[in-house]
Design a protein around this motif. Sequence first.
Motif, PDB file in Angstrom:
ATOM      1  N   ALA A  33     -32.096 -37.832  53.047  1.00 21.79           N
ATOM      2  CA  ALA A  33     -33.370 -37.933  54.284  1.00 21.79           C
ATOM      3  C   ALA A  33     -33.044 -37.411  54.709  1.00 21.79           C
ATOM      4  O   ALA A  33     -33.756 -36.817  55.612  1.00 21.79           O
ATOM      5  N   ARG A  34     -32.109 -37.667  55.324  1.00 23.15           N
ATOM      6  CA  ARG A  34     -31.820 -37.600  57.867  1.00 23.15           C
ATOM      7  C   ARG A  34     -31.626 -36.443  57.513  1.00 23.15           C
ATOM      8  O   ARG A  34     -32.114 -36.235  58.296  1.00 23.15           O
ATOM      9  N   ASP A  35     -31.122 -36.250  56.833  1.00 23.80           N
ATOM     10  CA  ASP A  35     -30.973 -34.912  56.950  1.00 23.80           C
ATOM     11  C   ASP A  35     -32.121 -33.410  57.408  1.00 23.80           C
ATOM     12  O   ASP A  35     -31.918 -32.501  57.946  1.00 23.80           O
ATOM     13  N   GLU A  36     -32.267 -33.910  55.530  1.00 21.72           N
ATOM     14  CA  GLU A  36     -33.403 -32.539  55.305  1.00 21.72           C
ATOM     15  C   GLU A  36     -34.548 -33.589  56.704  1.00 21.72           C
ATOM     16  O   GLU A  36     -35.362 -32.616  57.179  1.00 21.72           O
ATOM     17  N   TYR A  37     -35.375 -34.424  57.112  1.00 26.47           N
ATOM     18  CA  TYR A  37     -35.451 -34.274  57.732  1.00 26.47           C
ATOM     19  C   TYR A  37     -35.698 -33.683  59.460  1.00 26.47           C
ATOM     20  O   TYR A  37     -36.834 -33.105  60.107  1.00 26.47           O
ATOM     21  N   ASP A  38     -34.226 -33.354  60.193  1.00 32.07           N
ATOM     22  CA  ASP A  38     -33.668 -32.364  60.535  1.00 32.07           C
ATOM     23  C   ASP A  38     -34.199 -31.616  60.698  1.00 32.07           C
ATOM     24  O   ASP A  38     -34.293 -31.100  61.693  1.00 32.07           O
ATOM     25  N   ARG A  39     -33.558 -30.668  59.330  1.00 32.06           N
ATOM     26  CA  ARG A  39     -33.951 -29.406  59.408  1.00 32.06           C
ATOM     27  C   ARG A  39     -35.510 -29.496  59.239  1.00 32.06           C
ATOM     28  O   ARG A  39     -35.304 -28.526  60.006  1.00 32.06           O
ATOM     29  N   ILE A  40     -35.715 -30.257  58.652  1.00 27.26           N
ATOM     30  CA  ILE A  40     -37.555 -29.897  58.583  1.00 27.26           C
ATOM     31  C   ILE A  40     -37.891 -30.365  60.092  1.00 27.26           C
ATOM     32  O   ILE A  40     -38.867 -29.670  60.789  1.00 27.26           O
TER      33      ILE A  40
END
Length: 90
Positions: A33-40
């Motif tokens: 989820a952290r990786d997805e947040y960073d990308r978004i």
Amino acid sequence: MTDNSSTLDQLISKLKQERDELKLQIHLAEMEARDEYDRISEKVEEVSRQYEPVSDAVEDTAKNIISALSLAAEELQAGFHRVRKAIEKK
């Protein structure tokens, strides 16, 4: 400011607000989820940077830009939804 510009200002403001709210909750999320947040989050900044120089564009051109930015915003909102679901699983 045109109605279209105002709509986009509100849309970008809402995306930034949602991004910031998620940032407060993200420390509880899994690494995925952290990786997805960073990308978004990077994409929100990119959309915002792309919007700034065209906010005063001619109306016809702005309509095409609005369509493209609206699609990007929908994709970002779907990404935020995925992050929220990952947070709720914890």
